[in-house]
Write a protein that holds these residues in place. Sequence first.
Motif, PDB file in Angstrom:
ATOM      1  N   PRO A   1       0.793  -1.235   0.000  1.00 38.28           N
ATOM      2  CA  PRO A   1       0.000   0.000   0.000  1.00 38.28           C
ATOM      3  C   PRO A   1       0.825   1.285   0.000  1.00 38.28           C
ATOM      4  N   GLY A   2       1.818   1.366  -0.880  1.00 41.95           N
ATOM      5  CA  GLY A   2       2.631   2.574  -0.941  1.00 41.95           C
ATOM      6  C   GLY A   2       2.127   3.539  -1.996  1.00 41.95           C
ATOM      7  N   ILE A   3       2.622   4.770  -1.922  1.00 43.12           N
ATOM      8  CA  ILE A   3       2.251   5.795  -2.891  1.00 43.12           C
ATOM      9  C   ILE A   3       3.421   6.769  -2.997  1.00 43.12           C
ATOM     10  N   VAL A   4       3.577   7.396  -4.160  1.00 41.93           N
ATOM     11  CA  VAL A   4       4.661   8.351  -4.389  1.00 41.93           C
ATOM     12  C   VAL A   4       4.049   9.725  -4.616  1.00 41.93           C
ATOM     13  N   HIS A   5       4.491  10.711  -3.842  1.00 42.38           N
ATOM     14  CA  HIS A   5       3.963  12.070  -3.958  1.00 42.38           C
ATOM     15  C   HIS A   5       4.847  12.906  -4.877  1.00 42.38           C
ATOM     16  N   TRP A   6       4.206  13.579  -5.822  1.00 38.50           N
ATOM     17  CA  TRP A   6       4.916  14.515  -6.687  1.00 38.50           C
ATOM     18  C   TRP A   6       4.205  15.868  -6.602  1.00 38.50           C
ATOM     19  N   SER A   7       4.946  16.873  -6.231  1.00 43.94           N
ATOM     20  CA  SER A   7       6.317  16.819  -5.751  1.00 43.94           C
ATOM     21  C   SER A   7       6.322  17.320  -4.311  1.00 43.94           C
ATOM     22  N   ILE A   8       7.507  17.435  -3.731  1.00 43.89           N
ATOM     23  CA  ILE A   8       7.584  17.848  -2.336  1.00 43.89           C
ATOM     24  C   ILE A   8       7.297  19.339  -2.173  1.00 43.89           C
ATOM     25  N   GLY A   9       7.481  20.117  -3.247  1.00 44.94           N
ATOM     26  CA  GLY A   9       7.334  21.566  -3.162  1.00 44.94           C
ATOM     27  C   GLY A   9       6.017  22.039  -2.571  1.00 44.94           C
ATOM     28  N   PRO A  10       4.863  21.593  -3.111  1.00 42.33           N
ATOM     29  CA  PRO A  10       3.582  22.056  -2.574  1.00 42.33           C
ATOM     30  C   PRO A  10       3.308  21.608  -1.139  1.00 42.33           C
ATOM     31  N   LEU A  11       4.055  20.612  -0.672  1.00 38.27           N
ATOM     32  CA  LEU A  11       3.849  20.133   0.696  1.00 38.27           C
ATOM     33  C   LEU A  11       4.614  20.975   1.710  1.00 38.27           C
ATOM     34  N   ILE A  12       5.768  21.504   1.288  1.00 41.02           N
ATOM     35  CA  ILE A  12       6.580  22.328   2.187  1.00 41.02           C
ATOM     36  C   ILE A  12       5.849  23.638   2.471  1.00 41.02           C
ATOM     37  N   GLY A  13       5.673  23.933   3.717  1.00 37.92           N
ATOM     38  CA  GLY A  13       5.001  25.165   4.104  1.00 37.92           C
ATOM     39  C   GLY A  13       3.489  25.069   4.140  1.00 37.92           C
ATOM     40  N   ASN A  14       2.936  23.946   3.706  1.00 40.38           N
ATOM     41  CA  ASN A  14       1.481  23.755   3.741  1.00 40.38           C
ATOM     42  C   ASN A  14       1.137  23.010   5.033  1.00 40.38           C
ATOM     43  N   ASP A  15       1.003  23.766   6.106  1.00 46.31           N
ATOM     44  CA  ASP A  15       0.815  23.150   7.422  1.00 46.31           C
ATOM     45  C   ASP A  15      -0.467  22.330   7.505  1.00 46.31           C
ATOM     46  N   SER A  16      -1.530  22.815   6.896  1.00 44.47           N
ATOM     47  CA  SER A  16      -2.804  22.101   7.002  1.00 44.47           C
ATOM     48  C   SER A  16      -2.738  20.750   6.299  1.00 44.47           C
ATOM     49  N   LEU A  17      -2.090  20.698   5.141  1.00 42.43           N
ATOM     50  CA  LEU A  17      -1.964  19.427   4.430  1.00 42.43           C
ATOM     51  C   LEU A  17      -1.037  18.478   5.183  1.00 42.43           C
ATOM     52  N   GLN A  18       0.049  19.001   5.722  1.00 39.64           N
ATOM     53  CA  GLN A  18       0.945  18.163   6.515  1.00 39.64           C
ATOM     54  C   GLN A  18       0.202  17.542   7.698  1.00 39.64           C
ATOM     55  N   THR A  19      -0.636  18.342   8.344  1.00 44.48           N
ATOM     56  CA  THR A  19      -1.403  17.838   9.481  1.00 44.48           C
ATOM     57  C   THR A  19      -2.377  16.750   9.050  1.00 44.48           C
ATOM     58  N   GLU A  20      -3.051  16.965   7.922  1.00 45.89           N
ATOM     59  CA  GLU A  20      -3.988  15.964   7.414  1.00 45.89           C
ATOM     60  C   GLU A  20      -3.289  14.631   7.156  1.00 45.89           C
ATOM     61  N   LEU A  21      -2.086  14.691   6.604  1.00 47.69           N
ATOM     62  CA  LEU A  21      -1.371  13.465   6.264  1.00 47.69           C
ATOM     63  C   LEU A  21      -0.795  12.775   7.498  1.00 47.69           C
ATOM     64  N   THR A  22      -0.171  13.559   8.379  1.00 46.23           N
ATOM     65  CA  THR A  22       0.531  12.946   9.511  1.00 46.23           C
ATOM     66  C   THR A  22      -0.396  12.509  10.635  1.00 46.23           C
ATOM     67  N   THR A  23      -1.612  13.044  10.679  1.00 45.83           N
ATOM     68  CA  THR A  23      -2.552  12.625  11.720  1.00 45.83           C
ATOM     69  C   THR A  23      -3.549  11.589  11.214  1.00 45.83           C
ATOM     70  N   LYS A  24      -3.568  11.360   9.909  1.00 43.55           N
ATOM     71  CA  LYS A  24      -4.530  10.400   9.352  1.00 43.55           C
ATOM     72  C   LYS A  24      -3.809   9.232   8.674  1.00 43.55           C
ATOM     73  N   PRO A  25      -3.532   9.259   7.364  1.00 46.20           N
ATOM     74  CA  PRO A  25      -2.953   8.044   6.769  1.00 46.20           C
ATOM     75  C   PRO A  25      -1.516   7.761   7.172  1.00 46.20           C
ATOM     76  N   TYR A  26      -0.754   8.811   7.550  1.00 47.59           N
ATOM     77  CA  TYR A  26       0.660   8.618   7.870  1.00 47.59           C
ATOM     78  C   TYR A  26       0.932   8.840   9.358  1.00 47.59           C
ATOM     79  N   ASN A  27       0.033   8.372  10.196  1.00 44.95           N
ATOM     80  CA  ASN A  27       0.196   8.600  11.635  1.00 44.95           C
ATOM     81  C   ASN A  27       1.086   7.564  12.309  1.00 44.95           C
ATOM     82  N   LYS A  28       1.574   6.584  11.548  1.00 45.48           N
ATOM     83  CA  LYS A  28       2.492   5.588  12.100  1.00 45.48           C
ATOM     84  C   LYS A  28       3.679   5.424  11.165  1.00 45.48           C
ATOM     85  N   LYS A  29       4.840   5.212  11.756  1.00 41.69           N
ATOM     86  CA  LYS A  29       6.041   4.950  10.978  1.00 41.69           C
ATOM     87  C   LYS A  29       5.954   3.557  10.364  1.00 41.69           C
TER      88      LYS A  29
END
Length: 271
Positions: free
Chosen positions: A131-159
Amino acid sequence: RRNSVNQFIKRVYSSIKNEKPYVKFGLSPFGIWRPEHPSSIQGFDQYDVLYADAKLWLNEGWVDYFSPQLYWPINQVPQSFPVLLGWWNEQNHKNRYVWPGISIGRFEGEKQADEILNNIMITRGMNPNAPGIVHWSIGPLIGNDSLQTELTTKPYNKKAVVPALSWLQNSSPGIPDINYEFSENAVSITIENDEKELSNWIVYYKYDEKWSEKILSKKQKNFGLPYTVEVPAAEEDSLALPVVLFLKEVQVTYIDRFGIESDASVQILNK
C-alpha cells in the motif's frame, strides 16, 4: 528504437542486481500506456510517441517498484485514477510493488487534501499487500501546514518500513543478538549487529495486553522501556485515577537491507 529503450531498462536493472542486489530500482512512466487501455482511457500515447513500452517493463519485472504517474482527479473519467491503477495492477505479472505517483500541486484548498487522502485510501484498498504511494512533488507540501497535518494525523500517523524484496532474498536474518539491562525502573535494550547487513530494527513491547512497536534506525543502538506507564482514565469518568500498565514482554527483530524481518528475540518480564 523502442527495443533499444527496452534493452536499456533491462540492462540497468540486471546490472544493479549483479553489483548490489539489495538496491531498489524503480521507474515512474507516464500514467497511460496507450489510449483505450483500458477501454475508457484517453490521452497521450507514450508507446508510440516516446517509444516507451512501460507495460513490458512491468510485465517482465525489470523493476522493484513501479510508479505510473496518475496525476489526474479520481472522477476524471478519461484518465480515471482507480481505473488506471487497476489496469497497471493487472500488468504486474511478476508481483513487484505498484506504488502510483499522485500530484500534490494540481489541487488547491479543501479539494487538495480530500483528493490526496482519497488517492491514498483507494491505493491501500486496491493494493493491500503493497500500500505505498509516491507524492509529486515535495514543493507544494513544504510550508502547507494544514496538508501536513492531514497526512501525519490520518494516513501517515504511524512509521513504517519499506516492504520486503522477497523475490530477491528468500532467507531471513538471524535472531538478533540483544543485550538486556535491567535497572530499578526500566529495561535497556542494546543491539549487537553487523551494521552493513542491517536496515532497521523493531522493538515490539506489551504493557498488560496492549502491544505497541517502535521502528528504529540501525544507527540507534539502544532503546529503553519503563516497567510501568500511566494512561488516562476514560474521558467520561473525570474523577478516576490514571490506569497503570505493566511491561510484560519485549520482542526485538532485525530488518535486513532487502526489507526482510528476522525471527524475534523474546524477553518475558515478571516485574
